[in-house]
Design an enzyme around this catalytic site. Structure first.
Site, PDB file in Angstrom:
ATOM      1  N   GLU A 181       1.957  -4.938  -5.422  1.00  0.00           N
ATOM      2  CA  GLU A 181       0.882  -5.775  -5.068  1.00  0.00           C
ATOM      3  C   GLU A 181      -0.357  -5.452  -6.067  1.00  0.00           C
ATOM      4  O   GLU A 181      -0.601  -3.957  -6.353  1.00  0.00           O
ATOM      5  CB  GLU A 181       0.241  -5.649  -3.802  1.00  0.00           C
ATOM      6  CG  GLU A 181      -0.908  -6.754  -3.265  1.00  0.00           C
ATOM      7  CD  GLU A 181      -1.194  -6.648  -1.961  1.00  0.00           C
ATOM      8  OE1 GLU A 181      -2.416  -6.356  -1.708  1.00  0.00           O
ATOM      9  OE2 GLU A 181      -0.323  -6.882  -1.048  1.00  0.00           O
ATOM     10  N   CYS A 222       0.941  -1.370  -0.202  1.00  0.00           N
ATOM     11  CA  CYS A 222      -0.019  -0.136   0.034  1.00  0.00           C
ATOM     12  C   CYS A 222       0.903   1.296  -0.018  1.00  0.00           C
ATOM     13  O   CYS A 222       1.962   1.241   0.428  1.00  0.00           O
ATOM     14  CB  CYS A 222      -0.925  -0.008   1.193  1.00  0.00           C
ATOM     15  SG  CYS A 222      -2.190   1.305   1.299  1.00  0.00           S
TER      16      CYS A 222
END
Length: 199
Positions: free
Chosen positions: A101, A67
């Protein structure tokens, strides 16, 4: 060590990132906060949060960033690409290659495409024909899939007799680099004081 602080970072990110999944289990991740130091009017030292990124301690899929958030008031200053570059610097220190990700947000796609374009073109500027894409990938810390997708985006990869070949024209590489109006803000690896944790 700073569980509550990391949980608060996740809550903060949830305010600004639509796709962010709220996860209070912060143990599987490491958090890297980008701050600005200043001295307040009363002489006290203060740290202002500019942004942060997190990464899994152990990622089966070789993700080097889980993140990322740049605080809204500090966006458009190149801090996102600075943190992206730092995540790759850490990946290289670990002797690995990584990728963010997936899936990426729309803004994440733009940031990564811009970063990958700059770093791959810069690497190709002094490309030695004795090296292959795996070498470029290893040198940059980028997953080979991200190097290939960037070359495809730049229309620099061709298929010939069942093989993928890089179409390399040094003048074109220089021209593409020159056309980038805002080069990404990068970290100075010599100033990164970090060794991979033992855990």
């Amino acid at each position: 060590r700073a569980r509550r602080y990391c949980q608060n970072l996740c809550l903060l990110a949830k305010l600004f990132l639509d796709h962010k999944t709220l996860n209070f289990d912060v143990e599987p991740f490491r958090y890297y906060a980008l701050t600005s130091h200043r001295t307040a009017d009363d002489g006290a030292d203060e740290e202002e949060l500019l942004g942060y990124f997190s990464k899994e301690k152990e990622s089966r899929l070789a993700y080097n960033l889980a993140c990322i958030l740049t605080m809204p008031q500090h966006q458009r200053k190149g801090l996102g690409t600075l943190m992206i570059d730092l995540s790759y610097a850490l990946t290289q220190r670990e002797g690995k290659m990584g990728s963010p990700e997936k899936p990426l947000s729309d803004l994440g796609k733009l940031s990564y495409r811009s970063y990958w374009t700059w770093t791959v073109l810069t690497a190709l500027k002094s490309y030695d024909s004795g090296r292959d894409l795996k070498d470029v990938s290893r040198d940059l810390g980028l997953a080979i899939e991200d190097v290939i997708s960037t070359l495809q985006h730049l229309d620099m990869i061709r298929e010939w007799k069942g093989q993928m070949l890089v179409r390399l024209d040094y003048e074109e590489v220089a021209s593409k680099l020159k056309s980038i109006k805002r080069p990404p803000r990068l970290c100075d690896p010599s100033k990164v004081c970090w060794t991979p944790p033992a855990d």
